[in-house]
Design a protein around this motif. Structure first.
Motif, short mmCIF file in Angstrom:
data_model
loop_
_atom_site.label_atom_id
_atom_site.label_comp_id
_atom_site.label_asym_id
_atom_site.label_seq_id
_atom_site.Cartn_x
_atom_site.Cartn_y
_atom_site.Cartn_z
N UNK A 138 0.85 -1.20 0.00
CA UNK A 138 0.00 0.00 0.00
C UNK A 138 0.89 1.25 0.00
N UNK A 139 0.30 2.40 -0.37
CA UNK A 139 1.12 3.62 -0.35
C UNK A 139 1.60 3.92 1.07
N UNK A 140 2.82 4.44 1.14
CA UNK A 140 3.40 4.75 2.46
C UNK A 140 3.62 6.25 2.54
N UNK A 141 2.65 6.94 3.13
CA UNK A 141 2.80 8.39 3.30
C UNK A 141 3.81 8.64 4.43
N UNK A 142 4.53 9.77 4.32
CA UNK A 142 5.55 10.05 5.32
C UNK A 142 4.93 10.38 6.68
N UNK A 143 3.91 11.21 6.67
CA UNK A 143 3.28 11.62 7.94
C UNK A 143 1.79 11.82 7.76
N UNK A 144 1.02 11.23 8.65
CA UNK A 144 -0.42 11.52 8.71
C UNK A 144 -0.71 12.26 10.00
N UNK A 145 -1.52 13.30 9.89
CA UNK A 145 -1.92 14.10 11.04
C UNK A 145 -3.39 13.81 11.27
N UNK A 146 -3.69 13.06 12.32
CA UNK A 146 -5.07 12.62 12.52
C UNK A 146 -5.69 13.25 13.76
N UNK A 165 -13.31 -2.60 8.20
CA UNK A 165 -12.68 -3.89 7.84
C UNK A 165 -12.21 -3.95 6.40
N UNK A 166 -12.28 -2.84 5.67
CA UNK A 166 -11.85 -2.84 4.27
C UNK A 166 -10.36 -3.22 4.16
N UNK A 167 -10.08 -4.19 3.30
CA UNK A 167 -8.70 -4.68 3.22
C UNK A 167 -8.05 -4.43 1.86
N UNK A 168 -8.86 -4.13 0.82
CA UNK A 168 -8.31 -4.04 -0.54
C UNK A 168 -8.14 -2.60 -1.03
N UNK A 169 -9.21 -1.82 -0.86
CA UNK A 169 -9.22 -0.47 -1.44
C UNK A 169 -8.22 0.44 -0.71
N UNK A 186 -12.77 8.38 2.20
CA UNK A 186 -11.82 8.18 3.30
C UNK A 186 -10.73 7.20 2.90
N UNK A 187 -9.53 7.40 3.41
CA UNK A 187 -8.49 6.38 3.31
C UNK A 187 -8.93 5.20 4.15
N UNK A 188 -8.46 4.02 3.77
CA UNK A 188 -8.79 2.80 4.51
C UNK A 188 -7.69 2.50 5.53
N UNK A 189 -7.96 1.56 6.42
CA UNK A 189 -6.94 1.21 7.41
C UNK A 189 -5.63 0.68 6.80
N UNK A 190 -5.70 -0.16 5.75
CA UNK A 190 -4.40 -0.59 5.19
C UNK A 190 -3.52 0.59 4.77
N UNK A 191 -4.11 1.66 4.27
CA UNK A 191 -3.31 2.83 3.86
C UNK A 191 -2.86 3.61 5.10
N UNK A 192 -3.78 3.83 6.02
CA UNK A 192 -3.41 4.57 7.24
C UNK A 192 -2.25 3.85 7.93
N UNK A 193 -2.36 2.52 8.05
CA UNK A 193 -1.36 1.78 8.81
C UNK A 193 -0.08 1.49 8.03
N UNK A 194 -0.06 1.82 6.74
CA UNK A 194 1.19 1.70 5.98
C UNK A 194 1.99 2.99 6.03
#
Ligand SMILES: O=C(O)[C@H](O)[C@@H](O)[C@H](O)[C@H](O)COP(=O)(O)O
Length: 247
Positions: A138-146, A165-169, A186-194
């Motif tokens: 998944x994309x790896x952003x340098x910094x997320x401000x949440x 629970x979205x795993x693909x998008x 919204x970004x999904x958790x796989x993107x947030x957590x990458x």
């Protein structure tokens, strides 16, 4: 995980500005760009020290690329728009290149806007403007401000909603957001957590219980969305005393 508890909200804004400026320098040195993902809500107000000296002059704004973790599907000049909030409170005050500010296409309905944003990010990954996570793809952003809501939501990922629970998008959409307005992307958790680094910014009395659930010694079976946030390198909480009052 790192937790900073600041005496006042003013101190929080100062600590956050330093954290962001240091990461900006680090990533620009390492990869010649800094990809920053912002949210709406109270967070933008907490960026106010970044648009003042010394940071306004010392940060290399020309290397910044700005994205939204979530956006309301409304025109960019609408009062509910996260773009407008960020533009008025932050983006209009620093010399980030307009072409490096990736707003959603506000001419499209939610589903199309999510697809369009995902396509935009895929192109930026190909050009290596946005990094890619070696471990997840998944994309790896340098910094997320949440920011976080009183119910423990982050981005537009709400407790009990199937989207958590979205795993693909990479980017998805919601038509029934419990927090108005209802249509959002919204970004999904796989993107947030990458992402490499995440700053979780919470101030004031509204989120005291959610902060306690996330960071206190409570054990609950169902995790709040905020408890599912786990970036690849560092999760840093920035709290003021009020938000941390139950810890
Ligand atoms: O569009 C949104 O609603 C925001 O991006 C959202 O994700 C926000 O960060 C949290 O809801 C916290 O909001 P507050 O900081 O206003 O509590």
């Amino acid at each position: 995980m790192k937790v900073e508890i600041l005496d006042t909200e003013e101190d929080l804004a100062a600590a956050l500005a330093k954290y962001i400026a240091d990461l900006s320098a680090k990533f620009i040195k390492e990869r010649g760009a800094f990809t920053v993902v912002i949210s709406g809500g109270y967070l933008i107000d907490c960026l106010r020290k970044l648009v003042e000296p010394p940071y306004v002059d010392s940060v290399d704004w020309s290397k910044w690329h700005v994205f939204w973790v979530d956006e309301r599907v409304v025109p960019k000049d609408h009062q509910d728009s996260n773009y407008k909030l960020a533009y008025d409170g932050f983006l209009s005050k620093v010399p980030i290149l307009p072409g490096n500010v990736y707003a959603i296409n506000d001419a499209l309905p939610a589903e199309g806007a999510a697809d369009d944003y995902e396509t935009c990010i895929k192109q930026l990954v190909k050009k290596n403007v946005v990094s890619s996570s070696i471990s997840t793809g998944f994309p790896k952003f340098d910094l997320m401000l949440l920011g976080m809501g009183p119910d423990g939501h982050v981005a537009s990922l709400f407790p009990g909603h199937p989207l958590i629970n979205e795993k693909e998008r990479w980017v998805t959409y919601i038509m029934d957001s419990p927090k108005p307005p209802p249509h959002r992307i919204t970004f999904t958790f796989p993107v947030i957590n990458s992402s490499a680094f995440i700053a979780m910014v919470v101030a004031g009395p509204g989120e005291v219980n959610a902060v306690h659930t996330a960071l206190g010694s409570t054990s609950s079976v169902d995790k709040l969305p905020v408890q599912m946030v786990q970036p690849e390198e560092e999760l840093a909480w920035f709290l003021d005393k009020e938000a941390a009052s139950k810890l």
